[in-house]
Design a protein around this motif. Structure first.
Motif, PDB file in Angstrom:
ATOM      1  N   UNK A  36       0.856  -1.184   0.000  1.00 57.62           N
ATOM      2  CA  UNK A  36       0.000   0.000   0.000  1.00 57.62           C
ATOM      3  C   UNK A  36       0.892   1.236   0.000  1.00 57.62           C
ATOM      4  N   UNK A  37       0.806   2.013  -1.072  1.00 56.47           N
ATOM      5  CA  UNK A  37       1.543   3.269  -1.120  1.00 56.47           C
ATOM      6  C   UNK A  37       0.810   4.292  -0.268  1.00 56.47           C
ATOM      7  N   UNK A  38       1.428   4.695   0.839  1.00 61.80           N
ATOM      8  CA  UNK A  38       0.752   5.596   1.777  1.00 61.80           C
ATOM      9  C   UNK A  38       0.749   7.021   1.241  1.00 61.80           C
ATOM     10  N   UNK A  39      -0.423   7.407   0.755  1.00 67.20           N
ATOM     11  CA  UNK A  39      -0.660   8.749   0.248  1.00 67.20           C
ATOM     12  C   UNK A  39      -2.164   8.980   0.245  1.00 67.20           C
ATOM     13  N   UNK A  40      -2.593  10.183  -0.019  1.00 64.59           N
ATOM     14  CA  UNK A  40      -4.014  10.486  -0.065  1.00 64.59           C
ATOM     15  C   UNK A  40      -4.699   9.589  -1.100  1.00 64.59           C
ATOM     16  N   UNK A  99       1.975  -4.437   3.424  1.00 62.89           N
ATOM     17  CA  UNK A  99       3.096  -3.592   3.818  1.00 62.89           C
ATOM     18  C   UNK A  99       2.735  -2.152   3.495  1.00 62.89           C
ATOM     19  N   UNK A 100       2.919  -1.277   4.473  1.00 60.16           N
ATOM     20  CA  UNK A 100       2.693   0.154   4.266  1.00 60.16           C
ATOM     21  C   UNK A 100       3.993   0.801   3.828  1.00 60.16           C
ATOM     22  N   UNK A 101       4.002   1.377   2.641  1.00 56.37           N
ATOM     23  CA  UNK A 101       5.194   2.027   2.119  1.00 56.37           C
ATOM     24  C   UNK A 101       4.934   3.533   2.028  1.00 56.37           C
ATOM     25  N   UNK A 102       5.657   4.292   2.820  1.00 51.76           N
ATOM     26  CA  UNK A 102       5.422   5.738   2.892  1.00 51.76           C
ATOM     27  C   UNK A 102       6.066   6.426   1.692  1.00 51.76           C
ATOM     28  N   UNK A 103       5.266   6.636   0.662  1.00 51.23           N
ATOM     29  CA  UNK A 103       5.798   7.257  -0.548  1.00 51.23           C
ATOM     30  C   UNK A 103       5.606   8.771  -0.547  1.00 51.23           C
ATOM     31  N   UNK A 104       4.721   9.261   0.327  1.00 50.35           N
ATOM     32  CA  UNK A 104       4.499  10.704   0.457  1.00 50.35           C
ATOM     33  C   UNK A 104       4.880  11.121   1.872  1.00 50.35           C
ATOM     34  N   UNK A 105       6.071  11.704   2.047  1.00 50.24           N
ATOM     35  CA  UNK A 105       6.524  12.066   3.390  1.00 50.24           C
ATOM     36  C   UNK A 105       5.698  13.167   4.033  1.00 50.24           C
ATOM     37  N   UNK A 106       4.885  13.866   3.237  1.00 50.38           N
ATOM     38  CA  UNK A 106       4.059  14.960   3.768  1.00 50.38           C
ATOM     39  C   UNK A 106       2.619  14.528   3.991  1.00 50.38           C
ATOM     40  N   UNK A 107       2.337  13.242   3.876  1.00 49.04           N
ATOM     41  CA  UNK A 107       0.964  12.769   4.041  1.00 49.04           C
ATOM     42  C   UNK A 107       0.408  13.162   5.401  1.00 49.04           C
ATOM     43  N   UNK A 108      -0.768  13.766   5.391  1.00 46.97           N
ATOM     44  CA  UNK A 108      -1.430  14.157   6.630  1.00 46.97           C
ATOM     45  C   UNK A 108      -2.067  12.934   7.293  1.00 46.97           C
ATOM     46  N   UNK A 109      -1.993  12.889   8.613  1.00 43.62           N
ATOM     47  CA  UNK A 109      -2.642  11.840   9.398  1.00 43.62           C
ATOM     48  C   UNK A 109      -2.201  10.435   8.974  1.00 43.62           C
ATOM     49  N   UNK A 110      -0.901  10.281   8.817  1.00 44.73           N
ATOM     50  CA  UNK A 110      -0.363   8.976   8.425  1.00 44.73           C
ATOM     51  C   UNK A 110      -0.762   7.901   9.425  1.00 44.73           C
ATOM     52  N   UNK A 133      -2.444  -9.505   8.341  1.00 48.27           N
ATOM     53  CA  UNK A 133      -1.502  -8.800   9.205  1.00 48.27           C
ATOM     54  C   UNK A 133      -0.674  -7.738   8.494  1.00 48.27           C
ATOM     55  N   UNK A 134      -0.349  -6.695   9.232  1.00 50.56           N
ATOM     56  CA  UNK A 134       0.588  -5.677   8.765  1.00 50.56           C
ATOM     57  C   UNK A 134       1.996  -6.211   8.992  1.00 50.56           C
ATOM     58  N   UNK A 135       2.770  -6.346   7.917  1.00 45.76           N
ATOM     59  CA  UNK A 135       4.113  -6.931   8.000  1.00 45.76           C
ATOM     60  C   UNK A 135       5.185  -5.895   8.286  1.00 45.76           C
ATOM     61  N   UNK A 136       4.888  -4.626   7.997  1.00 50.29           N
ATOM     62  CA  UNK A 136       5.880  -3.595   8.240  1.00 50.29           C
ATOM     63  C   UNK A 136       5.433  -2.249   7.712  1.00 50.29           C
ATOM     64  N   UNK A 137       5.942  -1.199   8.348  1.00 51.25           N
ATOM     65  CA  UNK A 137       5.714   0.177   7.899  1.00 51.25           C
ATOM     66  C   UNK A 137       7.062   0.726   7.461  1.00 51.25           C
ATOM     67  N   UNK A 138       7.207   0.997   6.183  1.00 54.58           N
ATOM     68  CA  UNK A 138       8.480   1.454   5.638  1.00 54.58           C
ATOM     69  C   UNK A 138       8.476   2.978   5.542  1.00 54.58           C
ATOM     70  N   UNK A 139       9.459   3.629   6.139  1.00 52.21           N
ATOM     71  CA  UNK A 139       9.520   5.089   6.089  1.00 52.21           C
ATOM     72  C   UNK A 139       9.972   5.583   4.731  1.00 52.21           C
TER      73      UNK A 139
END
Length: 227
Positions: free
Chosen positions: A148-152, A176-187, A201-207
């Protein structure tokens, strides 16, 4: 006994290769023999398909590229369109046989899809003759890991993709949560929502990383949670 996973995502460009490589390194840290596979790649840069090269570098087994990447197209476009323009038919049986050969050698095989879960792979629009990456995952019979690309917009994309995977009769082994937008609100709130709504299950949150370090990201993967 060899195991394998099919890596899909909520969209293209959301970090499937990053997660695939991190998983390869995480399994390597357990002392396992691992290999990555990219059945279909589209987008050549200076004579190389970067996703394929990254997977090869993260693997600890070396096998012919024709097995690791049976289909490679120069243009960075939808694979069925690239295939049609080059007169090539993407044959799922060729991919299945290649995957079986990899699995006969490696303890862990990580198969990275192309684009999202329902990207067409056949040029035919005739019902019964068309197939997509979801059909490929089903034919390979591998449990699916969702990136999951973490963004709006990721909530809708993630839940729709999870529903499509489950509707195809496939096992969703984790996400897996992959933080592709470092400015995402309410991550954190978005992560909590997905944790509650996704039935795996959530396997990991990648910064977010300016300089990618997949070995470091591998340490954030909790393989014990894989279902």
């Amino acid at each position: 006994m060899p195991i394998g996973f099919f890596i899909t995502g909520t969209d293209t460009g959301i970090g499937k290769t990053t997660v695939s490589c991190a998983l390869l390194h995480a399994f390597t840290a357990q002392g396992r023999s691992v290999i990555g596979m990219k059945p279909v790649a589209a987008g050549c840069e200076n004579g190389f398909w970067q996703d394929v090269e990254h997977l090869k570098a993260a693997s600890n087994i070396s096998l012919p590229q024709s097995l690791i990447n049976p289909y490679a197209f120069d243009a960075p476009i939808a694979p069925h369109i690239a295939a049609q323009h080059t007169g090539v038919r993407i044959d799922p049986e060729v991919i299945r046989q290649s995957c079986e050969k990899l699995q006969s050698v490696a303890e862990v095989t990580i198969v990275e899809g192309v684009g999202g879960f329902r990207v067409p792979l056949s040029s035919s629009g005739v019902p019964g003759k068309r197939y997509d990456t979801g059909d490929l995952a089903g034919m390979l019979g591998l449990p699916v890991i969702l990136v999951v690309g973490m963004r709006l917009g990721c909530l809708n994309h993630a839940l729709l993709t999870a529903r499509a995977i489950e509707s195809a009769g496939l096992k969703l082994a984790g996400w897996v949560a992959n933080t592709i937008d470092p400015t995402m609100l309410q991550l954190e709130a978005n992560l909590q929502t997905l944790t509650e709504w996704l039935d795996c299950p959530l396997l990991g949150v990648l910064p977010f990383q300016e300089q990618l370090d997949v070995r470091q990201l591998a340490r954030l993967m909790d393989l014990s949670r894989l279902e």
